[in-house]
Write an enzyme that holds these catalytic residues in place. Structure first.
Site, PDB file in Angstrom:
ATOM      1  N   HIS A 120       0.802  -1.213   0.000  1.00 47.59           N
ATOM      2  CA  HIS A 120       0.000   0.000   0.000  1.00 47.59           C
ATOM      3  C   HIS A 120       0.843   1.275   0.000  1.00 47.59           C
ATOM      4  CE1 HIS A 120       0.852   0.925   4.274  1.00 47.59           C
ATOM      5  NE2 HIS A 120       0.880  -0.386   4.409  1.00 47.59           N
ATOM      6  N   ASP A 121       0.382   2.249  -0.760  1.00 45.57           N
ATOM      7  CA  ASP A 121       0.934   3.611  -0.760  1.00 45.57           C
ATOM      8  C   ASP A 121       2.358   3.707  -1.295  1.00 45.57           C
ATOM      9  OD1 ASP A 121      -1.372   5.009   0.626  1.00 45.57           O
ATOM     10  OD2 ASP A 121      -0.856   3.539   2.165  1.00 45.57           O
ATOM     11  N   GLY A 138       5.043  -1.158   2.860  1.00 44.40           N
ATOM     12  CA  GLY A 138       4.243   0.034   2.608  1.00 44.40           C
ATOM     13  C   GLY A 138       5.053   1.312   2.477  1.00 44.40           C
TER      14      GLY A 138
END
Length: 256
Positions: A120-121, A138
């Site tokens: 994520h991200d 992440g």
């Protein structure tokens, strides 16, 4: 006109451009936007929140815009954005963003090899090659034209500079500055990425300047002093400015 195999499942609320090829057993969720000329071979899953450009190829088992593997994620709406001309090989997984950044981004012209994961991200630049089974935690950032070998593990929040070459099987919790080869165990600076830079059209003079800048920076016991000396010697060099700015902005420290 799109070519959708009868054994594929495409949500009626998904927005597809033109001339896409969707193979058997592929699944495309609602809240997906896709451009033109994409090819999904078979058994590819495009989850909600995906925003996909054009001319990408997805190989079997790829899973794009998956739910983040983050216990802080509470179902907030977020995105997974892919650019154009990417090759997404078998079993690649890319998570969508969380409330932290709201999106995971992969740029243009990247090769993501089999079984690698982008959490994520993360923000992946353009023209990168990421090897088999490499894993990004992440909020990792990768600048353009990085080459990362197989089975490399990256800690969350780190940054990898442009034009690097990272040895297979490495792992790091620190930033990897641009233009270098990173390897050995534990991972450390292993010289300038001479072959990669020459292939990308860097002159011998520029490569020597980059090498000298790192010699100056790493020779100092205090990195800040090395940066000041490198800037003073090469005040007009965009490459040296990039190196120095990268190190100055590092929050986790750089490999040495």
């Amino acid at each position: 006109m799109n070519k959708i195999h009868p054994l594929a499942v495409v949500d009626p609320n998904a927005q597809l451009g033109d001339n896409n090829e969707i193979g058997p057993f592929c699944v495309i969720d609602a809240n997906v936007v896709m451009g033109d000329n994409n090819r999904l071979l078979n058994s590819v899953t495009i989850h909600t929140g995906a925003r996909i450009g054009s001319d990408n190829e997805f190989f079997p088992g790829a899973s794009i815009s998956t739910k983040p593997q983050d216990l802080k994620f509470k179902g907030e709406e977020s995105l997974c954005i892919l650019g154009n001309n990417n090759s997404i090989r078998e079993n690649v997984t890319i998570s969508r963003g969380t409330a932290s950044r709201g999106k995971t981004v992969v740029g243009n012209g990247n090769l993501l090899m089999e079984n690698m994961h982008i959490a994520h991200d993360c923000i992946i630049g353009n023209g990168c090659i990421i090897g088999n089974s490499t894993k990004f935690a992440g909020e990792v950032e990768v600048d353009d034209f990085a080459i990362i070998s197989a089975e490399v593990l990256f800690h969350q929040f780190i940054r990898i500079g442009s034009y690097v070459m990272v040895q297979g099987g490495s792992r790091t919790s620190q930033d990897i500055p641009p233009y270098i080869v990173a390897g050995k165990e534990p991972i450390r600076f292993a010289g300038i990425n001479l072959i990669g830079l020459r292939r990308r059209g860097f002159s011998n003079e520029t490569i020597e300047m980059i090498h000298d800048a790192y010699r100056i920076i790493y020779a100092q016991g205090i990195i800040k002093d090395g940066i000041a000396n490198a800037r003073a010697k090469y005040p007009d060099s965009k490459e040296v400015d990039y190196i120095c700015s990268f190190i100055e902005k590092s929050k986790r420290g750089i490999i040495r």
